[in-house]
Scaffold this active site. Structure first.
Site, PDB file in Angstrom:
ATOM      1  N   LYS A   1      30.460 -73.534  -2.482  1.00 58.42           N
ATOM      2  CA  LYS A   1      29.321 -73.376  -2.385  1.00 58.42           C
ATOM      3  C   LYS A   1      28.536 -74.718  -1.806  1.00 58.42           C
ATOM      4  CE  LYS A   1      27.702 -69.400  -4.547  1.00 58.42           C
ATOM      5  NZ  LYS A   1      26.909 -68.535  -5.348  1.00 58.42           N
TER       6      LYS A   1
ATOM      7  N   LYS B   1      35.278 -63.233   0.774  1.00 59.58           N
ATOM      8  CA  LYS B   1      34.892 -62.193  -0.235  1.00 59.58           C
ATOM      9  C   LYS B   1      33.657 -61.839   0.509  1.00 59.58           C
ATOM     10  CE  LYS B   1      31.929 -64.214  -3.814  1.00 59.58           C
ATOM     11  NZ  LYS B   1      31.408 -63.885  -4.870  1.00 59.58           N
TER      12      LYS B   1
ATOM     13  N   LYS C   1      26.553 -61.560  -0.786  1.00 60.69           N
ATOM     14  CA  LYS C   1      25.191 -61.610  -0.458  1.00 60.69           C
ATOM     15  C   LYS C   1      24.624 -62.410   0.377  1.00 60.69           C
ATOM     16  CE  LYS C   1      23.877 -60.643  -5.501  1.00 60.69           C
ATOM     17  NZ  LYS C   1      24.604 -61.560  -6.161  1.00 60.69           N
TER      18      LYS C   1
END
Ligand code: AQP
Length: 345
Positions: free
Chosen positions: A123, A206, A209
């Site tokens: 992230k 993956k 969202k």
């Protein structure tokens, strides 16, 4: 480092899991988490399911959308089959035990443990110095979420395996430091189809969202046409038709992913899906997959929309859930305060 010994913990068996209100829920969240929650409830487990809004503020977010996204997650939990009277559904920020136990665990966890967490690295990318301390500390809060209820089992997708191991390490270190057989070492329930659903645009990433590519995921609130279009446009490759066995997945991550999604929805293994579709063209397989996805998701979408149109019902479930969650967590926290040696009134 990971403590793999069989836990000696003899308390009640309890499931905990959480989902972030960070955007539209997708098929990966459904197959990797929500569907499992319902199965566990139906198998008779005591379950605590949390909308983890404290986690959601670790990255930039839209303040004005938080309430509605929290309701959307709760609506999805209910629409997928969780019964708010049997299972506990609540918002994390409404139970103080999470943040209090997180602080205690901050003093248990070691910097070196957190520095190994791949989700933070993914992230943060090259900007780790500019990331919030909260994002770095995310897995410690996650350990507190689980252990504030002494939960023994945690159904999650494969992406959360490393965080779960950290929770076990924190629980083990706490037990050792305070010479108390206090916390269980929570076990991940990851196995099964749907544990790792990949992006429809890149079979090595993956489904997420926060992926800016809308066509990379199927949202739980997508209508039938949108689902069919997204599957039709999903990436495949130029290596020919559907493989006839799983050996043919080599170098074809997108095809593997689509077969896995079909299998997870239909309750079939990859071999069974390929026995039916091996050698056929994607012009046959993709419409069949779209039909299956719509058949599964449309009742959930319809129920979610109904609930979202009536937020009172969701809010009542969240309020009741918070009270029941507090009633479990507060006595555990009181024991933690005594165990770590705080003055008590
Ligand atoms: N692609 C996936 N396949 C299987 N399971 C998945 N989960 C998430 N993505 C997949 C599982 O869904 C649960 C809730 O996840 P979350 O929303 O709390 O956080 P996340 O794992 O970070 O999910 P996203 O979609 O990738 O969100 P963003 O983009 O906001 O970070 C977890 O049990 C997770 O394993």
């Amino acid at each position: 480092m990971s403590e793999q010994d069989t836990p000696t913990y003899a308390g009640p068996q309890r499931v905990f899991s959480g989902i972030q209100p960070t955007g539209n829920l997708h098929l990966g969240n459904y197959l990797g988490a929500l569907k499992k929650f319902t199965r566990l409830q139906d198998d008779g487990w005591d379950g605590i399911y949390c909308v983890v809004d404290l986690h959601a503020i670790t990255m930039p977010y839209d303040t004005g959308a938080m309430v509605s996204q929290t309701r959307q997650i709760a609506a999805a939990m209910i629409a997928c089959g969780l019964d708010p009277k049997r299972s506990i559904i609540f918002a994390q920020s409404s139970v103080r035990a999470h943040t209090e136990l997180c602080w205690v665990f901050n003093c248990i966890a070691r910097m070196g443990w957190l520095e190994k967490m791949t989700q933070f690295k993914d992230k943060a990318g090259k900007n780790s110095e500019r990331m919030s301390v909260g994002l770095f500390d995310y897995p410690v809060l996650q350990a507190a979420d689980i252990l504030a209820y002494k939960a023994t089992h945690v159904p999650v997708g494969e992406d959360q395996q490393q965080h779960l191991e950290l929770s076990r390490d924190i629980a083990a270190r706490f037990n050792e430091q305070y010479e108390a057989d206090f916390f269980p070492l929570p076990e991940a329930l990851i196995e099964g189809p749907g544990a790792r659903i990949m992006s429809l645009k890149d079979g090595t990433k993956k489904m997420s969202k926060s992926d800016p590519a809308e066509n990379s995921r199927i949202n739980l609130i997508d209508d039938a046409d949108t689902i069919a279009k997204k599957i039709k446009k999903s990436k495949t490759d130029m290596l020919g038709d559907m493989p006839s066995d799983t050996g043919g997945f080599e170098g074809r991550p997108e095809v593997k992913n689509l077969v896995g999604i079909y299998g997870a929805l239909a309750g079939m293994s990859d071999d069974e899906v390929l026995a039916e579709y091996g050698g056929k063209g994607f012009g046959v397989f993709k419409p069949a997959l779209a039909e299956l996805a719509v058949e599964h998701l449309s009742p959930i979408t319809a129920r979610m929309r109904e609930l979202m149109d009536n937020p009172d019902e969701i809010d009542a479930a969240l309020r009741d859930g918070a009270e029941r969650a507090k009633a479990i967590a507060e006595p555990i926290m009181e024991e933690v305060r005594q165990t770590v040696g705080f003055w008590r009134p």
